[in-house]
Design an enzyme around this catalytic site. Structure first.
Site, PDB file in Angstrom:
ATOM      1  N   SER A  57       0.791  -1.231   0.000  1.00  0.00           N
ATOM      2  CA  SER A  57       0.000   0.000   0.000  1.00  0.00           C
ATOM      3  C   SER A  57       0.823   1.281   0.000  1.00  0.00           C
ATOM      4  CB  SER A  57      -0.957   0.017   1.202  1.00  0.00           C
ATOM      5  OG  SER A  57      -2.038  -0.855   0.974  1.00  0.00           O
ATOM      6  N   LYS A 111      -0.196   3.762  -2.547  1.00  0.00           N
ATOM      7  CA  LYS A 111      -1.219   4.793  -2.386  1.00  0.00           C
ATOM      8  C   LYS A 111      -0.636   6.194  -2.261  1.00  0.00           C
ATOM      9  CE  LYS A 111      -4.723   1.704  -0.432  1.00  0.00           C
ATOM     10  NZ  LYS A 111      -4.056   0.446  -0.138  1.00  0.00           N
ATOM     11  N   SER A 147      -6.052   3.216   4.673  1.00  0.00           N
ATOM     12  CA  SER A 147      -5.465   2.499   3.538  1.00  0.00           C
ATOM     13  C   SER A 147      -6.512   1.769   2.714  1.00  0.00           C
ATOM     14  CB  SER A 147      -4.391   1.509   4.025  1.00  0.00           C
ATOM     15  OG  SER A 147      -3.539   1.106   2.978  1.00  0.00           O
ATOM     16  N   LYS A 196       3.106   6.530   5.391  1.00  0.00           N
ATOM     17  CA  LYS A 196       2.249   5.434   4.927  1.00  0.00           C
ATOM     18  C   LYS A 196       2.779   4.072   5.348  1.00  0.00           C
ATOM     19  CE  LYS A 196      -1.407   4.034   2.772  1.00  0.00           C
ATOM     20  NZ  LYS A 196      -1.476   2.906   3.734  1.00  0.00           N
TER      21      LYS A 196
END
Length: 275
Positions: free
Chosen positions: A60, A63, A115, A222
């Site tokens: 992720s 993202k 997320s 993140k």
């Protein structure tokens, strides 16, 4: 007088040796991560690296790219109905359902805090008309900013043979994204109250990035995990006007890894200043 001059020269030489050796004597962090890097966000200078160019899945962390492209597309507060196909995706979600009404800004919150894979898909369709077209946009942006060992296959980061990056490239991406004030604000939030649904209503989203609470000076960014990528993490931290970015890929002990990496990075920076 001659004796005094000799003593002064010895002191100067010894002082120089002390300062030069201090950087050498500072022990590099012992990490669980397979790949890792710390860079200065403003200059791009690499402070520490381990297998930083090794191609790996990045989960992720993807993202970061999806979010910055959504922000750059503009119209953050314009409401629209979600693509009902796009909301159906495995993994983590922000809680979107068919026929929900949402904004691009809410989707950015949904991508960066919980997320949400659903948020990533919906953002991709809204920005580019389809997920494949958005993926083209992702790869074009990657090339423009110097991510030469990266290829995106989707907007969320679920495992795919054609979806990969490196610690070095993810640091480049994060340094780029952190220059955007909207992105910088979003990734620093521990919680946010936003609105979506049918009809839209207020609700809270919570960030799963523990570094925001556990590391002094952390300002984002993140987390990520898939079965193939394992634990992945990007952290940005700021001290005395200096911003460092740390990235780990496949790091079983990533919270501690990032603490060690950032402490080392700031220590190196302080040594360089005083030299």
């Amino acid at each position: 007088m001659k004796k005094l001059s000799i003593i002064i020269c010895v002191i100067i030489v010894m002082s120089g040796l002390t300062h030069s050796n201090s950087a050498v004597d500072l022990q590099k962090p012992d990490l669980s991560a397979v790949s890792a890097i710390v860079i200065d966000a403003d200059t791009g200078k690499v402070i520490f690296a381990k297998n930083e160019h090794e191609i790996r899945a990045m989960a992720s962390l993807t993202k970061v790219m999806t979010t910055i492209l959504t922000i750059e597309a503009g119209e953050p507060d314009k409401r629209f109905s979600v693509d009902n196909y796009a909301v159906h995706v495995e993994g983590t979600t922000m809680g979107l359902r068919e026929n929900d009404i949402v904004t691009r800004l809410a989707l950015c919150y949904g991508m960066m805090l919980p997320s949400g894979n659903d948020a990533s898909n919906v953002a991709a369709v809204n920005v580019s008309g389809s997920i494949p077209e958005f993926v083209k946009l992702m790869n074009a942006k990657a090339m423009r900013i110097g991510m030469y060992n990266t290829h995106f296959a989707n907007p969320h980061g679920l495992d795919s043979a054609k979806h990969y990056s490196t610690a070095h490239d993810m640091a480049i991406l994060t340094a780029y994204a952190m220059k955007n004030p909207t992105f910088r604000e979003i990734c620093s939030l521990q919680t946010v109250r936003t609105e979506f649904g049918n009809p839209p209503y207020k609700r809270w989203l919570r960030n799963n990035n523990k570094m925001l609470l556990n590391y002094q000076g952390c300002i984002g960014v993140k987390t990520g995990f898939t079965d193939n990528a394992r634990r992945c993490l990007i952290t940005a931290a700021e001290r005395d006007g200096v911003t460092l970015i740390a990235v780990t890929l496949n790091a079983p002990d990533d919270w501690n890894d990032h603490t060690k990496m950032l402490n080392y990075g700031f220590a190196i920076h302080n040594i360089q200043i005083h030299n």
